[in-house]
Structure formats: structure tokens, C-alpha cells
Design an enzyme around this catalytic site. Structure first.
Site, PDB file in Angstrom:
ATOM      1  N   SER A  76     -41.937  27.914  17.841  1.00 52.82           N
ATOM      2  CA  SER A  76     -42.026  28.953  18.876  1.00 52.82           C
ATOM      3  C   SER A  76     -43.322  29.725  18.696  1.00 52.82           C
ATOM      4  CB  SER A  76     -40.824  29.909  18.772  1.00 52.82           C
ATOM      5  OG  SER A  76     -39.624  29.224  19.025  1.00 52.82           O
ATOM      6  N   ARG A 103     -38.119  39.143  12.851  1.00 55.77           N
ATOM      7  CA  ARG A 103     -39.371  38.530  12.363  1.00 55.77           C
ATOM      8  C   ARG A 103     -40.190  39.508  11.513  1.00 55.77           C
ATOM      9  NH1 ARG A 103     -36.282  35.572  13.648  1.00 55.77           N
ATOM     10  NH2 ARG A 103     -36.341  33.921  15.190  1.00 55.77           N
ATOM     11  N   GLU A 108     -46.054  34.679  17.523  1.00 50.29           N
ATOM     12  CA  GLU A 108     -45.277  34.555  16.300  1.00 50.29           C
ATOM     13  C   GLU A 108     -46.085  33.752  15.282  1.00 50.29           C
ATOM     14  OE1 GLU A 108     -41.103  32.397  15.250  1.00 50.29           O
ATOM     15  OE2 GLU A 108     -41.012  34.001  16.734  1.00 50.29           O
TER      16      GLU A 108
END
Length: 292
Positions: free
Chosen positions: A215, A166, A285
Site C-alpha cells: 500500500s 502506522r 506510507e
């Protein structure tokens, strides 16, 4: 280029919450994006880039920064066969990963199937090295055309992108305007079956029928956020009209009528309880815009 003032961002985010942007720009091509960024830099005005809004929580108070929409307005995508038989998939910042996967499938190139269900656009996917089901952007990335906050263009190869979980080399104000990916030749029927299988798995395990940002938390090293949330007794945990999904504990969902403040409060409480009970501090996230 279209310029709107006091544009509500609620309909541009998958959470279906958020206030207004004082200035909202919709450029029609790469050149307009570059000129706009140069102008904003000269004026000392900060800006935010909005794609599909699928990994984003916008404050109820809105944002002070200018917002630049890169979605359907910059969404070209094509694929060409290379001399070695591989396919070079090229797309603009606003192209969805779903469209890219479909273009690759129709041409008979494999590799992009795991990413086909991610509800984001290329620009954000490259910036955060998006991934799912064992596949990540970095696995196929070949070259990107990047724009920095001064409006300067630069091409970067895979080795220069600093991809990790990420993460990429792109700072908050950098934009991936275009990118290309190298894919192997495959069987279109098998590729379609893989994409359908990934979609079925998503539908079975994820609350796709409810507003969310996918998510909500990053995967902690050696574990899963959803597992930590579940063993902390938080499946279905609700604050106001926001809740931890009953279907997938890694998702925070809008039950209908929630505001950004409720969603943010719930996220903070989940982080607090998981840290208290499991000794692991979860990181979001989801990107946060505005004041909370």
C-alpha cells in the site's frame, strides 16, 4: 560482521529500484548491532536500517548514510507457553511476519493470522505498527528491546510504545532489536485455514506478481486511498514504466524497468490529482531514502 562498500540496494527492495549504499553492514547478532551503532554515533555518521525492503523507495542516486541490514542475519523466532496458557512469541528484528505467524500456528496459538501476509520484518513492523485485515502489531505486543542512536538499550512495555495507526514511539534512528507478543491458544487447523484465506484474499485483490511496496499511501481518516484514487480516474494511470495498479488502486507498481524517479513522479502526480479532484491530500506510507 560483514562490511561491503558501494552495495547496490536494488535487489534489497521490493520495488526493484535504487542506487548504492557507500557502506553496507551485515551484523550477525544483537551485540554487533549495538557496537556498530555506538561506533557510528561516535563518528557522527548517520545510518539507515534495512529489513525486507518492502515498504521502501530508494533514490537512483543511492544513499550517503551507512545501511545496516537486519534480515536473515537476525531472524530467530520461538514461542513458549505461559502459566496462563497463552503463548509468548519472541522474535528478532529480521524475522519476517510470515515466519512468526507460522511458528505460532504450528504451536497452536492464534491472533497473528491477519499479519501473516505482510511482507515485512519485525523491526519495521513494530516501528510502524503494521497491520492488515483488522489486526495490528499493537494488538498482541508485550515487550520490546529497543536501541537508540547512541547505542543504548531499553526495554519497553505496550503502554510505553505510543502505538497508533502506522505509528509508534520509535524515532527514525531507533531500532526494535527484539520483541515479544502474547497470543491465545487456538486450533492449528483453523489457524491454518485463516492464514490461507487471508493469502487468497491478497492474491485476488493485490498485484503480488509485480514489484511494488504494498500500500503506497496511508489510509485517510474516514476513507480509503484506493477509493479516492479510483474515483479520481487513476486506475491504471501510467508515467514511464511506473503505474497505478489495475488490480488495486492503492498500489503503485513497477511495470518492469522503471527507475525510482519515475515511481516518485507518479506518486507525486497521484497525490496532486486526488487533492485537486477530491479535496484530500494523501500521505505516503512508503518510506523514501535518498534525494528525489
Amino acid at each position: 560482521m560483514e562490511h561491503r562498500t558501494e552495495q547496490s540496494l536494488k535487489d534489497y527492495t521490493s520495488f526493484k529500484v535504487g542506487g548504492k549504499a557507500k557502506d553496507f553492514y551485515i551484523p550477525t547478532d544483537v551485540e554487533e548491532v549495538q557496537e556498530l551503532v555506538k561506533e557510528l554515533y561516535k563518528e557522527g555518521r548517520p545510518y539507515l536500517i534495512l529489513g525486507n525492503g518492502s515498504n521502501l523507495l530508494v533514490s537512483d542516486e543511492g544513499v550517503e548514510e551507512a545501511v545496516i541490514l537486519l534480515k536473515d542475519n537476525l531472524s530467530a523466532c520461538s514461542i513458549k507457553e505461559q502459566e496462563d496458557g497463552r503463548g509468548l512469541l519472541e522474535a528478532e528484528a529480521g524475522c519476517t511476519l510470515k515466519k512468526m505467524a507460522e511458528v505460532a500456528m504450528e504451536a497452536g496459538y492464534t491472533g497473528f493470522e491477519p499479519l501473516s501476509g505482510i511482507p515485512g520484518t519485525l523491526g519495521g513492523a513494530v516501528k510502524m505498527n503494521a497491520g492488515a485485515y483488522g489486526g495490528e502489531i499493537k494488538d498482541f505486543f508485550y515487550q520490546g528491546l529497543l536501541l537508540n542512536e547512541k547505542g543504548e538499550l531499553q526495554k519497553k512495555e505496550l503502554s510505553e510504545m505510543d502505538f497508533s495507526y502506522r505509528h509508534s514511539c520509535l524515532s527514525e534512528n531507533d531500532i526494535c532489536l527484539k520483541a515479544s507478543f502474547l497470543l491465545e491458544k487456538g486450533n492449528p487447523t483453523e489457524i491454518r485455514e485463516k492464514m490461507q484465506d487471508f493469502q487468497r484474499r491478497r492474491e485476488e485483490k493485490q498485484p503480488l506478481d509485480m514489484p511494488s511496496a504494498g500500500s503506497t499511501f496511508k489510509r485517510p481518516e474516514g476513507d480509503y486511498a484506493s477509493r479516492l484514487i479510483e474515483v479520481s480516474g487513476l486506475r491504471g494511470f501510467q508515467m514511464g514504466r511506473a503505474a497505478v495498479s489495475e488490480k488495486h488502486c492503492g498500489f503503485v507498481v513497477n511495470l518492469g524497468g522503471a527507475d525510482a524517479k519515475e515511481i516518485y513522479r507518479l506518486i507525486r502526480e497521484v497525490i496532486r490529482i486526488v487533492e485537486e479532484k477530491q479535496g484530500v491530500r494523501l500521505e505516503t506510507e512508503v518510506k523514501l531514502w535518498g534525494r528525489f
